[in-house]
Scaffold this motif. Sequence first.
Motif, PDB file in Angstrom:
ATOM      1  N   ASN A  92     -20.692 -31.289  30.783  1.00 18.85           N
ATOM      2  CA  ASN A  92     -20.352 -32.419  30.116  1.00 18.85           C
ATOM      3  C   ASN A  92     -19.721 -34.225  31.187  1.00 18.85           C
ATOM      4  OD1 ASN A  92     -21.110 -31.317  27.398  1.00 18.85           O
ATOM      5  ND2 ASN A  92     -19.290 -30.522  27.220  1.00 18.85           N
ATOM      6  N   GLN A  93     -18.855 -33.906  31.671  1.00 25.79           N
ATOM      7  CA  GLN A  93     -18.373 -34.465  32.859  1.00 25.79           C
ATOM      8  C   GLN A  93     -19.395 -35.386  33.213  1.00 25.79           C
ATOM      9  OE1 GLN A  93     -15.452 -35.973  33.025  1.00 25.79           O
ATOM     10  NE2 GLN A  93     -15.910 -37.316  34.521  1.00 25.79           N
ATOM     11  N   ARG A  94     -20.108 -34.338  33.784  1.00 26.38           N
ATOM     12  CA  ARG A  94     -21.720 -35.068  34.248  1.00 26.38           C
ATOM     13  C   ARG A  94     -22.482 -35.986  33.504  1.00 26.38           C
ATOM     14  NH1 ARG A  94     -24.731 -29.773  37.545  1.00 26.38           N
ATOM     15  NH2 ARG A  94     -25.855 -31.070  37.520  1.00 26.38           N
ATOM     16  N   ILE A  95     -23.237 -35.605  32.456  1.00 26.70           N
ATOM     17  CA  ILE A  95     -23.443 -36.216  31.173  1.00 26.70           C
ATOM     18  C   ILE A  95     -22.348 -37.324  30.567  1.00 26.70           C
ATOM     19  CG2 ILE A  95     -24.219 -35.967  28.672  1.00 26.70           C
ATOM     20  CD1 ILE A  95     -24.744 -33.335  29.729  1.00 26.70           C
ATOM     21  N   ALA A  96     -21.311 -37.272  31.082  1.00 28.15           N
ATOM     22  CA  ALA A  96     -20.273 -38.919  31.003  1.00 28.15           C
ATOM     23  C   ALA A  96     -20.259 -39.660  31.738  1.00 28.15           C
ATOM     24  CB  ALA A  96     -19.487 -38.216  30.748  1.00 28.15           C
ATOM     25  N   GLU A  97     -20.528 -39.329  33.014  1.00 30.60           N
ATOM     26  CA  GLU A  97     -20.705 -40.269  34.096  1.00 30.60           C
ATOM     27  C   GLU A  97     -21.856 -40.515  34.202  1.00 30.60           C
ATOM     28  OE1 GLU A  97     -19.566 -37.716  37.206  1.00 30.60           O
ATOM     29  OE2 GLU A  97     -17.826 -37.643  37.087  1.00 30.60           O
ATOM     30  N   LEU A  98     -23.659 -39.691  34.083  1.00 28.68           N
ATOM     31  CA  LEU A  98     -24.186 -40.646  33.961  1.00 28.68           C
ATOM     32  C   LEU A  98     -24.937 -41.324  32.782  1.00 28.68           C
ATOM     33  CD1 LEU A  98     -26.381 -36.949  34.920  1.00 28.68           C
ATOM     34  CD2 LEU A  98     -26.396 -39.181  35.869  1.00 28.68           C
ATOM     35  N   THR A  99     -24.384 -41.085  32.067  1.00 21.87           N
ATOM     36  CA  THR A  99     -24.504 -41.540  30.856  1.00 21.87           C
ATOM     37  C   THR A  99     -24.225 -43.287  30.786  1.00 21.87           C
ATOM     38  OG1 THR A  99     -23.900 -39.897  28.800  1.00 21.87           O
ATOM     39  CG2 THR A  99     -23.371 -42.176  28.062  1.00 21.87           C
ATOM     40  N   GLU A 100     -22.310 -43.375  31.407  1.00 21.62           N
ATOM     41  CA  GLU A 100     -21.617 -44.581  32.159  1.00 21.62           C
ATOM     42  C   GLU A 100     -22.801 -45.558  32.438  1.00 21.62           C
ATOM     43  OE1 GLU A 100     -17.996 -45.937  34.094  1.00 21.62           O
ATOM     44  OE2 GLU A 100     -17.495 -44.674  32.736  1.00 21.62           O
ATOM     45  N   MET A 101     -23.369 -44.902  34.148  1.00 18.33           N
ATOM     46  CA  MET A 101     -24.329 -45.317  35.083  1.00 18.33           C
ATOM     47  C   MET A 101     -25.187 -46.155  33.828  1.00 18.33           C
ATOM     48  SD  MET A 101     -24.687 -42.965  38.612  1.00 18.33           S
ATOM     49  CE  MET A 101     -24.347 -41.183  37.769  1.00 18.33           C
ATOM     50  N   ARG A 102     -25.899 -45.381  33.518  1.00 17.51           N
ATOM     51  CA  ARG A 102     -27.325 -45.607  32.095  1.00 17.51           C
ATOM     52  C   ARG A 102     -26.490 -47.180  31.863  1.00 17.51           C
ATOM     53  NH1 ARG A 102     -28.556 -42.990  27.388  1.00 17.51           N
ATOM     54  NH2 ARG A 102     -26.615 -43.824  26.908  1.00 17.51           N
ATOM     55  N   ASP A 103     -25.500 -46.307  30.941  1.00 11.46           N
ATOM     56  CA  ASP A 103     -25.585 -48.103  30.383  1.00 11.46           C
ATOM     57  C   ASP A 103     -24.872 -49.178  31.283  1.00 11.46           C
ATOM     58  OD1 ASP A 103     -25.255 -46.156  28.353  1.00 11.46           O
ATOM     59  OD2 ASP A 103     -23.558 -45.696  27.501  1.00 11.46           O
ATOM     60  N   THR A 104     -24.671 -48.933  32.153  1.00 12.26           N
ATOM     61  CA  THR A 104     -23.996 -50.064  33.137  1.00 12.26           C
ATOM     62  C   THR A 104     -25.593 -50.770  33.444  1.00 12.26           C
ATOM     63  OG1 THR A 104     -21.552 -49.380  33.472  1.00 12.26           O
ATOM     64  CG2 THR A 104     -23.155 -50.574  35.309  1.00 12.26           C
ATOM     65  N   LEU A 105     -26.304 -49.635  34.044  1.00  9.30           N
ATOM     66  CA  LEU A 105     -27.599 -50.392  34.362  1.00  9.30           C
ATOM     67  C   LEU A 105     -28.327 -51.075  33.204  1.00  9.30           C
ATOM     68  CD1 LEU A 105     -28.484 -47.944  36.779  1.00  9.30           C
ATOM     69  CD2 LEU A 105     -27.700 -49.846  37.923  1.00  9.30           C
ATOM     70  N   ALA A 106     -28.278 -50.457  32.051  1.00 10.14           N
ATOM     71  CA  ALA A 106     -29.006 -51.396  31.287  1.00 10.14           C
ATOM     72  C   ALA A 106     -28.715 -52.675  30.981  1.00 10.14           C
ATOM     73  CB  ALA A 106     -29.221 -50.194  29.901  1.00 10.14           C
ATOM     74  N   HIS A 107     -26.977 -52.639  30.713  1.00 10.64           N
ATOM     75  CA  HIS A 107     -26.262 -53.616  30.795  1.00 10.64           C
ATOM     76  C   HIS A 107     -26.946 -54.559  31.385  1.00 10.64           C
ATOM     77  CE1 HIS A 107     -23.451 -56.631  29.432  1.00 10.64           C
ATOM     78  NE2 HIS A 107     -22.795 -56.751  30.574  1.00 10.64           N
ATOM     79  N   LEU A 108     -26.685 -54.901  33.137  1.00 13.85           N
ATOM     80  CA  LEU A 108     -27.417 -55.273  33.836  1.00 13.85           C
ATOM     81  C   LEU A 108     -28.659 -55.825  34.262  1.00 13.85           C
ATOM     82  CD1 LEU A 108     -25.391 -52.653  37.119  1.00 13.85           C
ATOM     83  CD2 LEU A 108     -25.308 -55.468  36.155  1.00 13.85           C
ATOM     84  N   ALA A 109     -29.425 -54.565  33.891  1.00 16.05           N
ATOM     85  CA  ALA A 109     -31.154 -55.080  33.484  1.00 16.05           C
ATOM     86  C   ALA A 109     -30.780 -56.145  32.468  1.00 16.05           C
ATOM     87  CB  ALA A 109     -31.573 -53.760  33.342  1.00 16.05           C
ATOM     88  N   GLN A 110     -30.315 -56.521  31.544  1.00 14.83           N
ATOM     89  CA  GLN A 110     -30.867 -56.478  30.579  1.00 14.83           C
ATOM     90  C   GLN A 110     -29.535 -58.505  30.523  1.00 14.83           C
ATOM     91  OE1 GLN A 110     -28.533 -56.339  26.839  1.00 14.83           O
ATOM     92  NE2 GLN A 110     -29.495 -56.700  25.340  1.00 14.83           N
ATOM     93  N   SER A 111     -29.014 -58.204  31.738  1.00  6.38           N
ATOM     94  CA  SER A 111     -28.380 -59.596  32.365  1.00  6.38           C
ATOM     95  C   SER A 111     -29.428 -60.792  33.240  1.00  6.38           C
ATOM     96  CB  SER A 111     -26.685 -59.248  32.497  1.00  6.38           C
ATOM     97  OG  SER A 111     -26.520 -58.802  31.514  1.00  6.38           O
ATOM     98  N   CYS A 112     -30.184 -60.032  33.459  1.00  7.58           N
ATOM     99  CA  CYS A 112     -30.989 -60.515  34.222  1.00  7.58           C
ATOM    100  C   CYS A 112     -32.204 -61.372  33.975  1.00  7.58           C
ATOM    101  CB  CYS A 112     -31.407 -59.423  35.874  1.00  7.58           C
ATOM    102  SG  CYS A 112     -32.538 -60.035  36.777  1.00  7.58           S
TER     103      CYS A 112
END
Length: 135
Positions: A92-112
Amino acid sequence: MNIGQAASETGVSAKMIRYYESITLLKPSARTDAGYRVYTPNDLHALRFIKRARGLGFSLEQIRELLSLWQNNQRASADVKNIALSHVADLNQRIAELTEMRDTLAHLAQSCHGDDRPDCPILQSLGTVGGDCCH
């Protein structure tokens, strides 16, 4: 059964079987007079157990504990459950960390803009100490 046959039968490579023996996760196999490893049905069962546990993401040390409990008829199921629940908490901890990474990268990609211009929020974020450009 030799190591190649054991590997074929269990889906665990010969290299991994040797490794599991070298770290004593799997008891050393019997040997023929010529020095070839010989695996019993119990060895194959243990290899399948290890493969399944690895597939569920258990660490080698957790698998060592689980194997020990599996081979102990006097075990308490609570001991097994505690290992499983600890692993669930880690997942569950790893899933939370991966979810945060995914969301950050998705936001960055959307901003590009993704065009021919050189400015890129993704690279800017990676170059920023702490990477706090987007939250």
